[in-house]
Design a protein around this motif. Structure first.
Motif, PDB file in Angstrom:
ATOM      1  N   THR A 227       1.253  18.615  11.789  1.00 36.12           N
ATOM      2  CA  THR A 227       1.551  18.120  13.137  1.00 36.12           C
ATOM      3  C   THR A 227       2.437  16.878  13.109  1.00 36.12           C
ATOM      4  O   THR A 227       3.242  16.668  14.010  1.00 36.12           O
ATOM      5  N   ARG A 228       2.300  16.059  12.072  1.00 35.28           N
ATOM      6  CA  ARG A 228       3.050  14.808  12.017  1.00 35.28           C
ATOM      7  C   ARG A 228       3.119  14.310  10.576  1.00 35.28           C
ATOM      8  O   ARG A 228       2.211  14.560   9.782  1.00 35.28           O
ATOM      9  N   ILE A 229       4.198  13.602  10.250  1.00 34.87           N
ATOM     10  CA  ILE A 229       4.353  13.024   8.913  1.00 34.87           C
ATOM     11  C   ILE A 229       4.761  11.554   9.054  1.00 34.87           C
ATOM     12  O   ILE A 229       5.629  11.225   9.868  1.00 34.87           O
ATOM     13  N   GLU A 230       4.145  10.703   8.277  1.00 33.25           N
ATOM     14  CA  GLU A 230       4.510   9.295   8.225  1.00 33.25           C
ATOM     15  C   GLU A 230       4.998   8.976   6.814  1.00 33.25           C
ATOM     16  O   GLU A 230       4.318   9.289   5.828  1.00 33.25           O
ATOM     17  N   ARG A 231       6.175   8.352   6.727  1.00 32.74           N
ATOM     18  CA  ARG A 231       6.745   7.998   5.423  1.00 32.74           C
ATOM     19  C   ARG A 231       6.942   6.493   5.348  1.00 32.74           C
ATOM     20  O   ARG A 231       7.291   5.851   6.345  1.00 32.74           O
ATOM     21  N   PHE A 232       6.749   5.942   4.142  1.00 32.47           N
ATOM     22  CA  PHE A 232       6.787   4.498   3.952  1.00 32.47           C
ATOM     23  C   PHE A 232       7.818   4.144   2.882  1.00 32.47           C
ATOM     24  O   PHE A 232       7.861   4.764   1.816  1.00 32.47           O
ATOM     25  N   THR A 233       8.646   3.147   3.172  1.00 27.49           N
ATOM     26  CA  THR A 233       9.695   2.707   2.260  1.00 27.49           C
ATOM     27  C   THR A 233       9.428   1.265   1.855  1.00 27.49           C
ATOM     28  O   THR A 233       9.101   0.418   2.700  1.00 27.49           O
ATOM     29  N   TYR A 234       9.611   0.974   0.540  1.00 24.80           N
ATOM     30  CA  TYR A 234       9.316  -0.351   0.001  1.00 24.80           C
ATOM     31  C   TYR A 234      10.552  -0.956  -0.660  1.00 24.80           C
ATOM     32  O   TYR A 234      11.417  -0.248  -1.163  1.00 24.80           O
ATOM     33  N   LEU A 235      10.594  -2.275  -0.660  1.00 21.14           N
ATOM     34  CA  LEU A 235      11.628  -3.027  -1.360  1.00 21.14           C
ATOM     35  C   LEU A 235      10.952  -4.232  -1.989  1.00 21.14           C
ATOM     36  O   LEU A 235      10.319  -5.033  -1.291  1.00 21.14           O
ATOM     37  N   ASN A 236      11.063  -4.337  -3.321  1.00 24.61           N
ATOM     38  CA  ASN A 236      10.394  -5.433  -4.043  1.00 24.61           C
ATOM     39  C   ASN A 236       8.896  -5.456  -3.746  1.00 24.61           C
ATOM     40  O   ASN A 236       8.298  -6.516  -3.510  1.00 24.61           O
ATOM     41  N   ASN A 237       8.295  -4.266  -3.747  1.00 28.33           N
ATOM     42  CA  ASN A 237       6.855  -4.090  -3.531  1.00 28.33           C
ATOM     43  C   ASN A 237       6.404  -4.486  -2.130  1.00 28.33           C
ATOM     44  O   ASN A 237       5.216  -4.726  -1.911  1.00 28.33           O
ATOM     45  N   ARG A 238       7.314  -4.544  -1.182  1.00 26.21           N
ATOM     46  CA  ARG A 238       6.966  -4.873   0.189  1.00 26.21           C
ATOM     47  C   ARG A 238       7.359  -3.726   1.112  1.00 26.21           C
ATOM     48  O   ARG A 238       8.439  -3.171   0.979  1.00 26.21           O
ATOM     49  N   LEU A 239       6.479  -3.403   2.032  1.00 30.56           N
ATOM     50  CA  LEU A 239       6.757  -2.345   3.002  1.00 30.56           C
ATOM     51  C   LEU A 239       7.867  -2.809   3.936  1.00 30.56           C
ATOM     52  O   LEU A 239       7.723  -3.828   4.619  1.00 30.56           O
ATOM     53  N   VAL A 240       8.973  -2.077   3.986  1.00 31.18           N
ATOM     54  CA  VAL A 240      10.098  -2.464   4.844  1.00 31.18           C
ATOM     55  C   VAL A 240      10.361  -1.472   5.971  1.00 31.18           C
ATOM     56  O   VAL A 240      11.030  -1.810   6.946  1.00 31.18           O
ATOM     57  N   LYS A 241       9.825  -0.246   5.844  1.00 36.66           N
ATOM     58  CA  LYS A 241      10.041   0.721   6.916  1.00 36.66           C
ATOM     59  C   LYS A 241       8.934   1.766   6.959  1.00 36.66           C
ATOM     60  O   LYS A 241       8.476   2.244   5.924  1.00 36.66           O
ATOM     61  N   GLU A 242       8.511   2.096   8.170  1.00 28.31           N
ATOM     62  CA  GLU A 242       7.617   3.220   8.432  1.00 28.31           C
ATOM     63  C   GLU A 242       8.367   4.185   9.348  1.00 28.31           C
ATOM     64  O   GLU A 242       8.958   3.762  10.336  1.00 28.31           O
ATOM     65  N   GLU A 243       8.325   5.454   9.011  1.00 24.87           N
ATOM     66  CA  GLU A 243       9.011   6.462   9.825  1.00 24.87           C
ATOM     67  C   GLU A 243       8.040   7.578  10.164  1.00 24.87           C
ATOM     68  O   GLU A 243       7.441   8.183   9.275  1.00 24.87           O
TER      69      GLU A 243
END
Length: 295
Positions: A227-243
């Motif tokens: 039904t839905r997907i959430e993806r997480f992007t990191y930079l230098n071990n920090r969360l920078v984006k949720e989609e």
């Protein structure tokens, strides 16, 4: 119809909460409003215990803006003299009118209640917290302004302290919904949502990067369809984006983060594609310096 709306709202709360605290986050207790501390090591002999300075960012002010930069509202947090405990949070309109305030009460180091009041000081709700002998939150009870129970939450843990069960009860303590969490060792892999009768109503699957940070969450309905997907992007071990996207890949929402030198979030931008709106949250902090001895 009212009960059905309540059930749908609760289910949405259960699923959305699964992504709030990835398993890679430290389980060390923190006071509300406290960010993840950054450790700065002082020079010491390698063979001897080291004293380290831990900088702990504490959220002081949050300004919410519309896409055009205009202020929507803002909140201010106040702490005790030693900056150990959050005492209250006040929410104001753009013009400075008090809209709402939250007051926090503690027993030792444990948060035992959160009281929400309106701008005139009238109590709107009270949330009480209960703990087990290990200091784990095992119960939350939500009361209205007259002290009547609205709902309750019960939590269960395994021997390693992993949360394995979350029950949601109504004002009469009848079971409304339940989430069961399944782990691979200490890593959360799956969650299953059930209604008050025990019938499965949905599920979620958690995927991680090779470094162990949360990579994505895939949500399923009772029939097993995505039904839905959430993806997480990191930079230098920090969360920078949720989609957040639909099963077909349509983007529903993008949340992006900007950080300060101590790992604290300075700016969060929420781009809601469904509502065609954007909100920007700007954060200000005070900082506490802690000393720790490590080997």
């Amino acid at each position: 119809m009212r009960n059905l709306f309540f059930l749908i709202l609760i289910m949405g709360l259960v699923f959305s909460s699964c992504a709030n605290v990835p398993p890679s986050v430290s389980k060390e207790e923190k006071s509300p409003g406290e960010s993840v501390p950054v450790v700065v090591e002082k020079e010491q002999k390698v063979s001897a215990p080291k004293t380290v300075t831990v900088t702990v960012p504490l959220e002081k002010k949050v300004i919410t803006r519309f896409a055009n930069g205009a202020v929507d509202e803002y909140s201010v947090s106040e702490y005790d003299e030693k900056l150990q405990f959050l005492r209250n949070q006040k929410k104001f309109s753009a013009s400075g009118s008090l809209l709402e305030q939250a007051e926090y009460a503690y027993n030792g180091n444990r948060l035992v209640s959160k009281t929400i009041k309106d701008g005139e000081g009238k109590i709107l709700s009270v949330r009480n917290y209960g703990y087990d002998a290990k200091g784990q939150v095992v119960q939350e009870i939500l009361l209205d302004g007259n002290g009547k129970q609205l709902s309750a939450f019960e939590y269960g843990y395994d021997g390693a302290g992993n949360k394995i069960r979350w029950k949601i009860l109504d004002g009469n303590n009848s079971l409304v919904a339940e989430t069961v969490y399944i782990y691979d060792g200490s890593v959360l892999r799956n969650a299953e949502l059930r209604d008050g009768t025990g019938k499965k109503t949905g599920a979620s699957f958690y995927e991680y990067t090779p470094e162990g940070t949360l990579k994505s969450i895939t949500y399923y309905n009772a029939g097993g369809a995505v039904t839905r997907i959430e993806r997480f992007t990191y930079l230098n071990n920090r969360l920078v984006k949720e989609e957040r996207t639909t099963a077909g890949g349509q983007i529903l929402q993008i949340v992006s983060y900007e950080y300060g030198s101590h790992g604290e979030v300075l700016k969060k931008t929420v781009d809601d594609r469904q509502a065609r709106s954007q909100q920007v949250f700007e954060y200000e902090y005070v900082y506490r310096q802690d000393q720790k001895v490590v080997k």
